[in-house]
Write a protein that holds these residues in place. Sequence first.
Motif, mmCIF file in Angstrom:
data_model
loop_
_atom_site.group_PDB
_atom_site.id
_atom_site.type_symbol
_atom_site.label_atom_id
_atom_site.label_comp_id
_atom_site.label_asym_id
_atom_site.label_seq_id
_atom_site.Cartn_x
_atom_site.Cartn_y
_atom_site.Cartn_z
ATOM 1 N N LEU A 161 0.826 -1.201 0.000
ATOM 2 C CA LEU A 161 0.000 0.000 0.000
ATOM 3 C C LEU A 161 0.867 1.261 0.000
ATOM 4 N N ALA A 162 1.900 1.276 0.812
ATOM 5 C CA ALA A 162 2.809 2.428 0.847
ATOM 6 C C ALA A 162 3.503 2.618 -0.497
ATOM 7 N N VAL A 163 3.953 1.538 -1.081
ATOM 8 C CA VAL A 163 4.611 1.600 -2.389
ATOM 9 C C VAL A 163 3.639 2.103 -3.448
ATOM 10 N N LEU A 164 2.404 1.633 -3.399
ATOM 11 C CA LEU A 164 1.401 2.073 -4.369
ATOM 12 C C LEU A 164 1.124 3.566 -4.245
ATOM 13 N N VAL A 165 0.952 4.063 -3.039
ATOM 14 C CA VAL A 165 0.652 5.485 -2.834
ATOM 15 C C VAL A 165 1.824 6.352 -3.299
ATOM 16 N N LEU A 166 3.037 5.978 -2.938
ATOM 17 C CA LEU A 166 4.215 6.746 -3.360
ATOM 18 C C LEU A 166 4.424 6.667 -4.869
ATOM 19 N N SER A 167 4.165 5.509 -5.443
ATOM 20 C CA SER A 167 4.278 5.361 -6.901
ATOM 21 C C SER A 167 3.252 6.220 -7.619
ATOM 22 N N LEU A 168 2.042 6.240 -7.104
ATOM 23 C CA LEU A 168 0.988 7.069 -7.688
ATOM 24 C C LEU A 168 1.368 8.545 -7.625
ATOM 25 N N ALA A 169 1.892 8.983 -6.504
ATOM 26 C CA ALA A 169 2.307 10.385 -6.361
ATOM 27 C C ALA A 169 3.414 10.738 -7.359
#
Length: 175
Positions: A130-138
């Motif tokens: 989830l953290a990786v997904l949010v940072l990747s999206l940003a």
Amino acid sequence: MGPVLVNGLPAHVLLVHFVVVLVPLTALALLACAVWPSVARRFGIALPVLALVTLISVPITTHAGEWLERHVQSDALVRRHTGLGDELLPWVIALFVMSVVVWWVYRRTARAASGQPESRAVTVAMPLRLAVLVLSLAAAVGACVQVYRIGDSGARAAWHDAYSATARTDGVRFR
């Protein structure tokens, strides 16, 4: 640092097309890999390699753009474009870092999952995913928005007062 002329024309005009294609392509690949582990496994090392090529293309293009800036008449539109262009590198660095992180995390969780029961591997990996997904999206959204802003300002700088909104009927070309 890189070419400033290609066949007598400013290299920036050619190189910018690499950035315009590679940044959104890298952003999409990063998001696909961050969302779907199966895509990340298929991409493998290609994701960080693509992000590295994208990262390398930005300073080369910026260098050619800075050369071009010194060889055109300076105005507010050109200054705005170059200012926005200087702001792309941090976003592309973020794309590269997140591409390496996604590759590493999915490589690591795949190894861990092979030695653990499925439910435990998913539980361990979910907060990290989830953290990786949010940072990747940003990083992906920021990089793509910045490329759009740079391209829009560059088009305005290059084309303002260089065309007519109405077609000429006297057979004479504009300019």
